[in-house]
Design an enzyme around this catalytic site. Structure first.
Site, PDB file in Angstrom:
ATOM      1  N   ASP A 197     -35.092 -78.080 -32.799  1.00  0.00           N
ATOM      2  CA  ASP A 197     -34.462 -78.513 -34.044  1.00  0.00           C
ATOM      3  C   ASP A 197     -35.377 -78.322 -35.243  1.00  0.00           C
ATOM      4  O   ASP A 197     -36.338 -79.061 -35.438  1.00  0.00           O
ATOM      5  CB  ASP A 197     -34.078 -79.994 -33.918  1.00  0.00           C
ATOM      6  CG  ASP A 197     -33.284 -80.494 -35.110  1.00  0.00           C
ATOM      7  OD1 ASP A 197     -32.912 -79.680 -35.972  1.00  0.00           O
ATOM      8  OD2 ASP A 197     -33.043 -81.705 -35.188  1.00  0.00           O
TER       9      ASP A 197
ATOM     10  N   ASP B  73     -31.173 -74.664 -40.413  1.00  0.00           N
ATOM     11  CA  ASP B  73     -31.259 -75.742 -39.438  1.00  0.00           C
ATOM     12  C   ASP B  73     -30.734 -75.277 -38.084  1.00  0.00           C
ATOM     13  O   ASP B  73     -29.535 -75.084 -37.905  1.00  0.00           O
ATOM     14  CB  ASP B  73     -30.452 -76.945 -39.941  1.00  0.00           C
ATOM     15  CG  ASP B  73     -30.647 -78.190 -39.093  1.00  0.00           C
ATOM     16  OD1 ASP B  73     -31.300 -78.102 -38.040  1.00  0.00           O
ATOM     17  OD2 ASP B  73     -30.147 -79.261 -39.494  1.00  0.00           O
TER      18      ASP B  73
END
Length: 448
Positions: free
Chosen positions: A103, A319
């Protein structure tokens, strides 16, 4: 990152933490060059909007020494991709394999832990929760550690001192989920001679999520920062047309990527942590986005829509932990208007997927994709992310397919977030030393 079965977009929780390092930790920084390989795996994740990232940011600044990054850190890993990349990493001594969501929108890494068991018991199998009692390098942070002493009054750090005088953390996520445990230090042990320094991690004992998080943003206690990684990159393969199909394999590099000669780079915008903007995530990988094309048509969106304003609203970030892409109202409205113009009669009336995506259809994605055409995100310096018409729709189940774009405001966010769906068949490289993000088209299902 996508962890919860209810969630898809993880809005970043970030810290500005700089813990003091011991001499024991510093000795691991003597390794300047190594190369190794180990596997990543993936699990099926929900397509629902990801609310597992806390909506509120926390910050802590301490006066520790800055240590240079390793000059070379090279690993090649492979992974299966469904809704987010799930990496299996060896943690502890001896190593226990743990599953963690890769992430780029989060800082704090954390793993699943369970209560201590007698050391006579055999090590847990791969992907089981981490057993601290089986690791000789595991340690828990005391309440006296700087991370448990907030020094920035206008931010709230969710840590406290538990009954054992250990540093305890608890995060309440947007969907009401609670994740809590102790903050600890532990090594990533790749081989008897190769390991990271002891890194600060969350050791979660109370959470509904079965996977941990590998925090890779620009924060001081992200895995990338603590492990002194100078660059990393990943190549997410195209998702199968039908859910339940065999999952394709992608590639993740820690360190140099041999394909980078063909990448095109855009500058990474950085921010002074002391610069207070309520809607800005200063630790995100922020880039300059200029516009959007659909089916060859340039949409009438001002470039300023993709840039942060004085409040921080409007920043554009990359992201890997968010599945869908999200745009602020001005951009989302223009995208939806063009989709309605092209395929309006085929829209599924009154249907809003997971409360954020309302450009959905029944029927075959090939036909609808042909009518919409390719979608292109335009960035500074001529960099483009192209999503072809064959891959423009996400299968959300029940025979429904949606344009994988949501409205940021419906999440309570004020940012433009480029999710992993729109990073398929694209190398994305985060060059931390040179403060730039690289992109390169590729068939990510092949060995790259």
């Amino acid at each position: 990152m996508a962890l919860s079965q209810k969630t898809m977009l993880l809005i970043s929780l970030f810290f500005l933490i700089s813990p003091s390092l011991s001499a024991k930790e510093n000795k691991y920084l003597n390794n300047t060059t190594f190369s190794l390989s180990f596997p990543l795996t993936s699990s099926q994740l929900s397509l629902a909007p990801n609310t597992s990232k806390p909506l509120h940011h926390a910050s802590l600044i301490s006066n520790s020494r800055r240590i240079p990054r390793l000059t070379s850190y090279n690993q090649k890993l492979s992974f299966k991709y469904s809704m987010a990349p799930i990496v299996s990493l060896p943690i502890g001594t001896p190593p226990q394999t743990q599953q963690m969501v890769l992430d780029t929108g989060s800082q704090l890494s954390w793993i699943q832990c369970h209560k201590k068991t007698p050391k006579s018991k055999p090590p847990p199998p791969p992907m089981a929760s981490f057993d601290p009692s089986l690791s000789s390098t595991f340690s828990v942070l005391p309440c006296t550690h700087p991370i448990c002493k907030p020094r920035v009054p206008d931010f709230t750090l969710p840590t406290s001192c538990d009954q054992n005088k250990l540093c305890h953390y608890s995060y309440f996520f947007a969907d009401g989920t609670l994740a809590e445990g102790n903050l600890v230090r532990e090594k990533f042990t790749f081989s008897p001679s190769v390991s990271t320094p002891p890194l600060i991690l969350g050791c979660a004992k109370d959470t509904s999520d079965s996977k941990g998080i590998l925090g890779m943003n620009r924060g001081r206690v992200s895995f990338a920062s603590e492990a002194k990684i100078t660059k990393f990159s990943y190549c997410i393969p195209a998702r199968p047309a039908q859910t339940g199909s065999n999952l394709p394999t992608g590639t993740f590099y820690l360190g140099n990527n041999p394909n980078s000669a063909g990448f095109r780079y855009v500058d990474m915008l950085t921010f002074d942590p002391s610069q207070r903007m309520p809607n800005l995530d200063p630790l995100a990988y922020t880039v300059v986005m200029l516009g959007i094309r659909i089916g060859g048509k340039k949409l009438s969106i001002l470039p300023s829509v993709f840039r942060h304003d004085p409040s921080g609203a409007g920043q554009t970030m990359i992201d890997s932990g968010s599945e869908f892409t999200y745009f602020v109202d001005e951009a989302y409205t223009k995208v939806r208007e063009e989709i309605v113009r092209l395929v309006g009669p085929r829209l599924k009336n009154g249907y809003v997927y997971a409360g954020v995506a309302d450009m959905c259809f029944d029927g075959h994605d090939v036909e609808i994709g042909r009518l919409i055409g390719d979608m292109v995100f335009e960035f500074d310096k001529g960099v483009e992310i192209v999503t072809t018409k064959e891959q423009i729709l996400a299968d959300v189940g029940g025979g429904v397919r949606c344009v994988a774009i949501g409205q940021s405001s419906k999440l309570g966010a004020a940012s433009n977030i480029i999710g992993n769906f729109h990073q398929q068949n694209q190398w994305v490289e985060f060059d931390l030393s040179n403060r730039r993000v690289g992109f390169g088209r590729a068939d990510c299902s092949r060995s790259v």
